[in-house]
Design an enzyme around this catalytic site. Structure first.
Site, PDB file in Angstrom:
ATOM      1  N   THR A  19       0.948  -1.266  -0.245  1.00 52.56           N
ATOM      2  CA  THR A  19      -0.235   0.024  -0.097  1.00 52.56           C
ATOM      3  C   THR A  19       0.810   1.198  -0.040  1.00 52.56           C
ATOM      4  O   THR A  19       1.639   1.330   0.924  1.00 52.56           O
ATOM      5  CB  THR A  19      -0.926   0.118   1.393  1.00 52.56           C
ATOM      6  OG1 THR A  19      -0.150  -0.079   2.378  1.00 52.56           O
ATOM      7  CG2 THR A  19      -1.862  -1.189   1.233  1.00 52.56           C
ATOM      8  N   SER A 264       5.679   8.940  10.573  1.00 55.39           N
ATOM      9  CA  SER A 264       4.418   8.483   9.969  1.00 55.39           C
ATOM     10  C   SER A 264       4.637   8.024   8.401  1.00 55.39           C
ATOM     11  O   SER A 264       5.422   8.628   7.969  1.00 55.39           O
ATOM     12  CB  SER A 264       3.192   9.228  10.106  1.00 55.39           C
ATOM     13  OG  SER A 264       2.639   9.781   8.829  1.00 55.39           O
ATOM     14  N   LYS A 265       4.085   7.359   7.730  1.00 56.93           N
ATOM     15  CA  LYS A 265       4.093   7.002   6.340  1.00 56.93           C
ATOM     16  C   LYS A 265       3.947   8.257   5.570  1.00 56.93           C
ATOM     17  O   LYS A 265       4.502   8.509   4.348  1.00 56.93           O
ATOM     18  CB  LYS A 265       3.115   6.076   5.859  1.00 56.93           C
ATOM     19  CG  LYS A 265       3.063   4.654   5.949  1.00 56.93           C
ATOM     20  CD  LYS A 265       2.068   4.008   5.175  1.00 56.93           C
ATOM     21  CE  LYS A 265       2.567   2.531   4.720  1.00 56.93           C
ATOM     22  NZ  LYS A 265       1.666   1.896   3.951  1.00 56.93           N
ATOM     23  N   ARG A 266       3.330   9.168   6.197  1.00 58.93           N
ATOM     24  CA  ARG A 266       2.894  10.560   5.389  1.00 58.93           C
ATOM     25  C   ARG A 266       3.922  11.535   5.400  1.00 58.93           C
ATOM     26  O   ARG A 266       3.970  12.495   4.801  1.00 58.93           O
ATOM     27  CB  ARG A 266       1.703  11.001   5.880  1.00 58.93           C
ATOM     28  CG  ARG A 266       0.321  10.271   5.251  1.00 58.93           C
ATOM     29  CD  ARG A 266      -0.684  10.907   5.710  1.00 58.93           C
ATOM     30  NE  ARG A 266      -0.915  10.342   7.145  1.00 58.93           N
ATOM     31  CZ  ARG A 266      -1.206   9.274   7.329  1.00 58.93           C
ATOM     32  NH1 ARG A 266      -1.709   8.342   6.639  1.00 58.93           N
ATOM     33  NH2 ARG A 266      -1.290   9.145   8.767  1.00 58.93           N
ATOM     34  N   SER A 270      10.139   9.793   5.432  1.00 58.34           N
ATOM     35  CA  SER A 270       9.962   8.320   5.565  1.00 58.34           C
ATOM     36  C   SER A 270       9.721   7.886   3.962  1.00 58.34           C
ATOM     37  O   SER A 270       9.695   6.544   3.867  1.00 58.34           O
ATOM     38  CB  SER A 270       8.569   8.262   6.192  1.00 58.34           C
ATOM     39  OG  SER A 270       7.461   8.102   5.614  1.00 58.34           O
TER      40      SER A 270
END
Ligand code: GLU
Length: 495
Positions: A19, A264-266, A270
Site C-alpha cells: 500500500t 508516519s508514512k506520510r 519516510s
C-alpha cells in the site's frame, strides 16, 4: 535462552503490505530481518501481504520489489524468485487460508460468530461502563447448531473467531526479553471476515508455519497481536499446520521523527523512493537504517553491509524508540560516497545526470568520458549524488540553456565584477595550452598580480560567469573541462 536453536537453520522473512510508497520503517524491518538471516547463515523469505484488495496495488508491489533490489537485500525464496513454499503473494493463497480456517472450525478451535456490528458495540459500551474488558465477550462461542441455523435464516453472515485459550501469554522477545500479556487482555479474535476475507492475524502465522519461519522480526506497533499469533501456532500444532513449533518473535523499536513523534508514512522523510531520487547510495541508506536501533560498536558509525552482517546480534537491538535524523543520514551517505572508487561514483552519477536531462540515455562515450573526468572534482564534496548533478550542470548543459544565478550575478557581476571578467577573458584568450596549470597561472597573473585583487574577489566573478553559480567545483579544473571556447563565450556573455 539462545536466539537460535542449534541444528535448526534460521529462516526469517519480510512481509510488507503493498500500500502506498515503501517507507523507511519497512526498510529498517527488512534490513534487520535480512541481516539476522545472513548473520546466522540462514534463509530469507520475501512474501507479500496483499489480502486487502481495496488498499493494495500492483504499483506498490512493483515498487517494493524494485526497492528491495535497489537496496541489495536479496531473498532466497519469495516473490519473483519463487521457491518450494509458494506462491508468495497472499492474494494467491486464499484457498490455503480457507482450508486452515475450516480445519480450525472442525477441530473446535474456532467458531462462527453472528453478532451484528450494533450488537457488538452495545455490549462493548456496557462492558466499558462496568469496568470490564471491552474485547469480544465470547457470546457466540458455544452456539448450538439450531441457534446457528436461526441466525443464518435471518440472513446473517458469520465471521470466524479464534477461541483464545484462557491463560496468560508469556514469550521471550528477542529484543525486549520476557513479555507477559494477561488473559484478560486477549479475547477471541476474528480470523476471517464475514465476506470471507482472512485477516493478517490468520494469514501471517499460517504462512510462517507453512514456510518454516523460525524468527519473526517486526515493528513494535503490532506487538499486541503477538499473543494471538502464538495461540494460533499452538492450535496449528494440534491440526498439523507446519511442524508444530512456534517462531521466536522480536519487535523492533519505533522510529520517531521531528518532535519525537512516531515517523508516519506520510512524513516526507519516510518515503524511501525519495532517497533514491536524491542520490543516496543504497550502502549509505542501509548503514543509516542499521543505526535505527542498532550499532556496530561505540567507535564506528560508518560500516559496510558485510560488516553489519558479521556483527549483527538481535539481542543488541535497543528497544527504545530510535530518532530519525536526516542530517546524520546525509552525513553517513557522504562518507559512503567518499569510500567508493571515483570511477564507481562516476558510473552511478550517469543515471542522475540523465534524469536531469544533462546527458543522453544511454549516455554517449563522450558524455561518459566527461563524467569520468568531472567526478573527481566533486567526489569529496557531496553527501548525495544529486548535489554533484547541481555542481556539474554547467559542464553538461546546452549552451543556449545556460544561465547565471541572478542573485549570484547581482553580487559578483556588478561593474567591478564585469571588469574582472573582461580581464579574465583577455588573459584566457592568450593561454596557449588549455590545461589547469596554465589557466591558473594566466588568471593569477592577470587578476591577482595585475589588478591587485584578493583571490576571492578575483575569481568570484569568473566562477559565476562560467559555472552560473557561486558554488562550483574547483575553478581552474572546471574551466579546463569546459574548454576554451565555451569558457570565453560565457565570459563574453557576462559582459
Ligand atoms: N505486514 C505487516 C507489517 O509489515 C507484517 C506483520 C507481521 O510481521 O506479522 O507490519
Amino acid at each position: 535462552m539462545t536466539d537460535v536453536i542449534p541444528g535448526k537453520p534460521v529462516v526469517a522473512r519480510f512481509c510488507p503490505s503493498p500500500t502506498g510508497n515503501p517507507h523507511v520503517g519497512m526498510a529498517r524491518t527488512a534490513l534487520f530481518s535480512w541481516a539476522f538471516a545472513r548473520h546466522h547463515g540462514g534463509r530469507f523469505v520475501f512474501r507479500i501481504e496483499d489480502t486487502d484488495a481495496s488498499r493494495d496495488s500492483q504499483e506498490s508491489y512493483d515498487l517494493l520489489v524494485d526497492v528491495m533490489r535497489w537496496l541489495g537485500l536479496d531473498w532466497d525464496e519469495g516473490v519473483e524468485v519463487g521457491g518450494d513454499n509458494g506462491p508468495y503473494r497472499q492474494s494467491e493463497r486464499m484457498d490455503v487460508y480457507a482450508d486452515v480456517a475450516q480445519r480450525l472450525l472442525e477441530a473446535g478451535l474456532a467458531y462462527k460468530a453472528y453478532d451484528s456490528a450494533e450488537e457488538l458495540e452495545e455490549r462493548r459500551d456496557a462492558a466499558r461502563a462496568a469496568g470490564r474488558p471491552s474485547g469480544y465477550d465470547g457470546l457466540h462461542r458455544d452456539l448450538t447448531p439450531e441457534q446457528q441455523a436461526a441466525y443464518e435464516a435471518e440472513g446473517r453472515k458469520p465471521v470466524i473467531r479464534f477461541k483464545m485459550p484462557e491463560k496468560d501469554w508469556t514469550f521471550d522477545d528477542l529484543v525486549r526479553g520476557p513479555i507477559t500479556f494477561g488473559a484478560d487482555n486477549v479475547q477471541d479474535f476474528v480470523i476471517v471476515r464475514a465476506n470471507g476475507q482472512p485477516l493478517y492475524t490468520l494469514t501471517n502465522p499460517t504462512d510462517d508455519a507453512l514456510m518454516g519461519i523460525t524468527h519473526v522480526l517486526r515493528g513494535e506497533d503490532i506487538l499486541s497481536s503477538t499473543p494471538r499469533q502464538i495461540a494460533l501456532y499452538e492450535a496449528f500444532a494440534q491440526i498439523g499446520v507446519g511442524d508444530g513449533s512456534t517462531p521466536r518473535f522480536g519487535h523492533l523499536p519505533y522510529v520517531t521523527g521531528a518532535g519525537n513523534r512516531k515517523l508516519s508514512k506520510r512524513d516526507p522523510e519516510s518515503n524511501l523512493l525519495g532517497y533514491r531520487e536524491q542520490g543516496f547510495l543504497p550502502e549509505g541508506l542501509l548503514n543509516y537504517l542499521a543505526l535505527l536501533g542498532w550499532s556496530l560498536d561505540a567507535e564506528r558509525d560508518v560500516f559496510s553491509l558485510a560488516e553489519m552482517v558479521e556483527a549483527f546480534e538481535i539481542g543488541r537491538v535497543n528497544p527504545n524508540p530510535a530518532r530519525f535524523d536526516l542530517d546524520k543520514c546525509e552525513a553517513i551517505n557522504g562518507d559512503h560516497i567518499r569510500r567508493l572508487p571515483v570511477e564507481d561514483v562516476a558510473q552511478r552519477l550517469v543515471p542522475y545526470l540523465a534524469t536531469a536531462g544533462l546527458v543522453n540515455e544511454p549516455a554517449s562515450e563522450e558524455e561518459e568520458a566527461l563524467v569520468a573526468a568531472a567526478t573527481p572534482l566533486v567526489h569529496e564534496r557531496i553527501a548525495k549524488l544529486t548535489e554533484a548533478v547541481d555542481m556539474l550542470r554547467f559542464l553538461f548543459i546546452d549552451e543556449h540553456d545556460f544561465s547565471v544565478d541572478e542573485a549570484d550575478a547581482a553580487k559578483n557581476l556588478d561593474e567591478k565584477g564585469r571588469e574582472t571578467a573582461r580581464a579574465a577573458r583577455d588573459a584566457l584568450e592568450a593561454v596557449e595550452t588549455w590545461d589547469t596549470e596554465s589557466i591558473e597561472a594566466a588568471l593569477r597573473a592577470s587578476l591577482v598580480d595585475g589588478l591587485g585583487l584578493k583571490p576571492r574577489l578575483a575569481f568570484g566573478p569568473v566562477r559565476v560567469a562560467v559555472t552560473g553559480s557561486r558554488i562550483s567545483p574547483p575553478l581552474f579544473e572546471s574551466l579546463e573541462l569546459l574548454g576554451r571556447s565555451r569558457t570565453l563565450a560565457r565570459l563574453s556573455a557576462a559582459l
